[in-house]
Scaffold this motif. Structure first.
Motif, PDB file in Angstrom:
ATOM      1  N   VAL A 150      23.917   2.426  42.384  1.00 39.18           N
ATOM      2  CA  VAL A 150      23.817   3.804  41.921  1.00 39.18           C
ATOM      3  C   VAL A 150      23.028   4.604  42.955  1.00 39.18           C
ATOM      4  N   PRO A 151      23.238   5.932  43.009  1.00 37.30           N
ATOM      5  CA  PRO A 151      22.603   6.704  44.079  1.00 37.30           C
ATOM      6  C   PRO A 151      21.180   7.178  43.801  1.00 37.30           C
ATOM      7  N   SER A 152      20.659   6.964  42.587  1.00 33.84           N
ATOM      8  CA  SER A 152      19.320   7.485  42.295  1.00 33.84           C
ATOM      9  C   SER A 152      18.594   6.599  41.293  1.00 33.84           C
ATOM     10  N   ASP A 153      17.249   6.652  41.328  1.00 34.57           N
ATOM     11  CA  ASP A 153      16.426   5.908  40.379  1.00 34.57           C
ATOM     12  C   ASP A 153      16.697   6.359  38.949  1.00 34.57           C
ATOM     13  N   GLU A 154      16.957   7.648  38.775  1.00 31.75           N
ATOM     14  CA  GLU A 154      17.208   8.189  37.440  1.00 31.75           C
ATOM     15  C   GLU A 154      18.418   7.527  36.785  1.00 31.75           C
ATOM     16  N   ILE A 155      19.508   7.386  37.536  1.00 32.48           N
ATOM     17  CA  ILE A 155      20.712   6.753  37.000  1.00 32.48           C
ATOM     18  C   ILE A 155      20.486   5.264  36.792  1.00 32.48           C
ATOM     19  N   ALA A 156      19.722   4.636  37.672  1.00 29.86           N
ATOM     20  CA  ALA A 156      19.407   3.220  37.483  1.00 29.86           C
ATOM     21  C   ALA A 156      18.670   3.006  36.164  1.00 29.86           C
ATOM     22  N   ASP A 157      17.686   3.851  35.891  1.00 31.19           N
ATOM     23  CA  ASP A 157      16.932   3.728  34.636  1.00 31.19           C
ATOM     24  C   ASP A 157      17.842   3.942  33.430  1.00 31.19           C
ATOM     25  N   LEU A 158      18.718   4.950  33.517  1.00 36.66           N
ATOM     26  CA  LEU A 158      19.636   5.244  32.412  1.00 36.66           C
ATOM     27  C   LEU A 158      20.538   4.054  32.121  1.00 36.66           C
ATOM     28  N   LEU A 159      21.119   3.468  33.152  1.00 41.86           N
ATOM     29  CA  LEU A 159      22.040   2.354  32.949  1.00 41.86           C
ATOM     30  C   LEU A 159      21.312   1.115  32.422  1.00 41.86           C
ATOM     31  N   GLN A 160      20.125   0.871  32.914  1.00 43.72           N
ATOM     32  CA  GLN A 160      19.370  -0.278  32.420  1.00 43.72           C
ATOM     33  C   GLN A 160      19.017  -0.119  30.944  1.00 43.72           C
ATOM     34  N   GLN A 161      18.753   1.113  30.533  1.00 43.13           N
ATOM     35  CA  GLN A 161      18.500   1.370  29.113  1.00 43.13           C
ATOM     36  C   GLN A 161      19.745   1.120  28.269  1.00 43.13           C
ATOM     37  N   GLU A 162      20.921   1.235  28.891  1.00 43.42           N
ATOM     38  CA  GLU A 162      22.194   1.020  28.197  1.00 43.42           C
ATOM     39  C   GLU A 162      22.715  -0.405  28.401  1.00 43.42           C
ATOM     40  N   ALA A 163      21.841  -1.310  28.837  1.00 39.14           N
ATOM     41  CA  ALA A 163      22.150  -2.741  28.985  1.00 39.14           C
ATOM     42  C   ALA A 163      23.095  -3.047  30.141  1.00 39.14           C
ATOM     43  N   PHE A 164      23.128  -2.187  31.165  1.00 41.34           N
ATOM     44  CA  PHE A 164      23.816  -2.542  32.398  1.00 41.34           C
ATOM     45  C   PHE A 164      22.918  -3.514  33.154  1.00 41.34           C
ATOM     46  N   GLU A 165      23.525  -4.515  33.763  1.00 38.77           N
ATOM     47  CA  GLU A 165      22.769  -5.575  34.431  1.00 38.77           C
ATOM     48  C   GLU A 165      22.873  -5.453  35.955  1.00 38.77           C
ATOM     49  N   ARG A 166      21.872  -5.983  36.653  1.00 37.75           N
ATOM     50  CA  ARG A 166      21.889  -6.085  38.114  1.00 37.75           C
ATOM     51  C   ARG A 166      22.162  -4.730  38.784  1.00 37.75           C
ATOM     52  N   VAL A 167      21.416  -3.723  38.361  1.00 36.12           N
ATOM     53  CA  VAL A 167      21.568  -2.369  38.903  1.00 36.12           C
ATOM     54  C   VAL A 167      20.648  -2.205  40.116  1.00 36.12           C
ATOM     55  N   GLN A 168      21.177  -1.683  41.207  1.00 37.50           N
ATOM     56  CA  GLN A 168      20.405  -1.424  42.417  1.00 37.50           C
ATOM     57  C   GLN A 168      20.666  -0.008  42.908  1.00 37.50           C
ATOM     58  N   VAL A 169      19.678   0.575  43.567  1.00 38.11           N
ATOM     59  CA  VAL A 169      19.804   1.937  44.082  1.00 38.11           C
ATOM     60  C   VAL A 169      20.246   1.897  45.539  1.00 38.11           C
ATOM     61  N   LEU A 170      21.345   2.583  45.827  1.00 42.05           N
ATOM     62  CA  LEU A 170      21.801   2.810  47.199  1.00 42.05           C
ATOM     63  C   LEU A 170      21.968   4.320  47.358  1.00 42.05           C
ATOM     64  N   PRO A 171      21.006   5.005  47.952  1.00 43.23           N
ATOM     65  CA  PRO A 171      21.092   6.471  48.043  1.00 43.23           C
ATOM     66  C   PRO A 171      22.169   6.904  49.022  1.00 43.23           C
ATOM     67  N   HIS A 172      22.500   8.178  48.978  1.00 48.49           N
ATOM     68  CA  HIS A 172      23.403   8.753  49.961  1.00 48.49           C
ATOM     69  C   HIS A 172      22.605   9.214  51.170  1.00 48.49           C
ATOM     70  N   GLY A 173      23.317   9.444  52.257  1.00 47.87           N
ATOM     71  CA  GLY A 173      22.717  10.004  53.454  1.00 47.87           C
ATOM     72  C   GLY A 173      23.317  11.365  53.741  1.00 47.87           C
ATOM     73  N   VAL A 174      23.043  11.876  54.933  1.00 52.66           N
ATOM     74  CA  VAL A 174      23.600  13.168  55.318  1.00 52.66           C
ATOM     75  C   VAL A 174      23.844  13.175  56.820  1.00 52.66           C
ATOM     76  N   ASP A 175      24.901  13.857  57.233  1.00 54.02           N
ATOM     77  CA  ASP A 175      25.254  13.988  58.644  1.00 54.02           C
ATOM     78  C   ASP A 175      24.542  15.209  59.208  1.00 54.02           C
ATOM     79  N   CYS A 176      23.428  14.987  59.901  1.00 56.24           N
ATOM     80  CA  CYS A 176      22.621  16.103  60.409  1.00 56.24           C
ATOM     81  C   CYS A 176      23.179  16.706  61.691  1.00 56.24           C
ATOM     82  N   ASP A 177      24.228  16.103  62.251  1.00 52.33           N
ATOM     83  CA  ASP A 177      24.920  16.745  63.374  1.00 52.33           C
ATOM     84  C   ASP A 177      25.935  17.754  62.850  1.00 52.33           C
TER      85      ASP A 177
END
Length: 386
Positions: free
Chosen positions: A154-181
């Motif tokens: 998931v892209p954010s800690d907020e969504i990770a917390d939400l899914l864990q509260q809903e019994a989703f298992e093995r949730v990890q945060v992978l944020p997005h990046g940005v192309d600064c060029d």
């Protein structure tokens, strides 16, 4: 050294214009730069597109209320044929529709390690379309889908917390990046600003995203109108399209509706504005927030998703209490009374630390951990490459 081979299954990808498609393109580009072999199984693009990795097109149907998107149809035989040839080390399910479910079933049958991604705030979207009654059913389907994979990204800690509260298992945060060029204040265009009817000294607010109910556009307009009462020369530009555009454009002739913009043209729109206004409360991340920051625009947004993680009030913009419309309007007023140029410079500095290459490195680490967990790590690890 043999590179890792990752097959990605998705129902949306460029040339589609949405956060999932665009962020996935950036991730794939960064993975390829780091030596990963990528195969992409996707719904067939409906406009001209030149693939940069191996792509297998699958049939899809239009999604109600989202005519620009497709839902992939079950494609077991296509997936089996693709994997017979490619022989992936791991499968990454970027979306959870019927096509993704086909990929999950084939991978489980062949005992190929699988990771999945969760990108859509279904519990909030449903309320905007009078579909609150399907929330429980949808969550049940999603939980069963994701819990059968080796992990959900998931892209954010907020969504990770939400899914864990809903019994989703093995949730990890992978944020997005940005192309600064691509997204840079150097792309500012006075010619574009002139087309908006503004002078070099006039301030321009920008929104980029779908013009739809779930994006909370009326709140952005209300905040703009309140600010315009104090500064009659303030301009508001909306980039994007959607079901509310026609009615809002008729109701608000003072607002510039620019339609969908992409690539270099989009980067010019970002850089040619002075502040970014983003009222959505349905985002799992909000990639446009980082694109605005990279363009040296301070951000006004609710304190959630990307804004919660990367925007500090008084530093890179102003954030408002979630679901508090008055606080959002006040946040814009506060921003406009600040040194916008200084806040924009600080936003750019923050964005420069958020590269897609760093995200790809983290993704590769997650892949290696999953392969090790499944007992399939080998000497051909990519860790030495990153």
């Amino acid at each position: 050294m043999t590179p890792r081979k990752i097959s990605i299954v998705t129902e949306t990808y460029v040339p589609d214009v949405n956060g999932v498609a665009i962020s996935l393109r950036h991730l794939i580009d960064a993975l390829v730069r780091q030596g990963v072999a990528i195969q992409l199984i996707r719904t067939r693009p409906r406009s001209a597109w030149t693939p940069v990795v191996e792509e297998i097109g699958c049939p899809g149907i239009t999604i109600p209320m989202y005519p620009e998107l497709q839902m992939g149809l079950p494609s077991r035989r296509r997936i089996e044929a693709a994997w017979d040839s490619f022989k992936p080390d791991l499968v990454y399910l970027a979306t959870e529709g019927l096509l993704g479910n086909s990929g999950l079933k084939v991978a489980m049958r062949r005992k190929i390690p699988v990771l999945s991604a969760f990108h859509t705030n279904f519990h909030r979207y449903s309320s905007y379309y009078g579909l609150g009654w399907i929330k429980t059913l949808t969550l049940s389907w999603l939980r069963r889908f994701h819990n059968r994979t080796g992990g959900t990204l998931v892209p954010s800690d907020e969504i990770a917390d939400l899914l864990q509260q809903e019994a989703f298992e093995r949730v990890q945060v992978l944020p997005h990046g940005v192309d600064c060029d691509l997204f840079s204040p150097q792309k500012r265009s006075e010619t574009l600003r002139e087309s908006w009817g503004v002078t070099p000294d006039q301030q321009v607010l920008l929104y980029v995203g779908r013009i739809a109910a779930e994006k909370n556009i009326p709140l952005a307009i209300a905040a703009y109108e309140k600010a315009r009462a104090a500064n009659s020369e303030l301009k508001f530009v909306l980039v994007g399209d959607g079901p509310l555009r026609d009615s809002l454009e008729k109701e608000h002739p003072e607002i510039e509706f620019a339609g969908v913009q992409t690539g270099e043209t989009l980067s010019q729109y970002f850089a040619s504005a002075d502040a970014f206004v983003f009222p959505s409360v349905t985002e799992t991340f909000g990639l446009v927030t980082l694109e605005a920051m990279a363009s040296a625009l301070p951000v006004v947004a609710f304190d959630m998703a990307a804004a919660h993680k990367f925007v500090e009030s008084g530093s890179e913009g102003v954030v408002a209490e979630v679901d508090n419309d008055d606080a959002f309007i006040e946040a814009l007023e506060s921003l406009l009374s600040s040194d916008i140029s200084q806040l924009g410079r600080q936003a750019r500095i923050k964005a420069e630390s958020l590269s897609w290459d760093a995200v790809a490195t983290q993704f590769i680490s997650i892949i290696e951990d999953e392969l090790e967990r499944r007992g399939q790590a080998s000497s051909s690890t990519l860790r030495t490459l990153v």
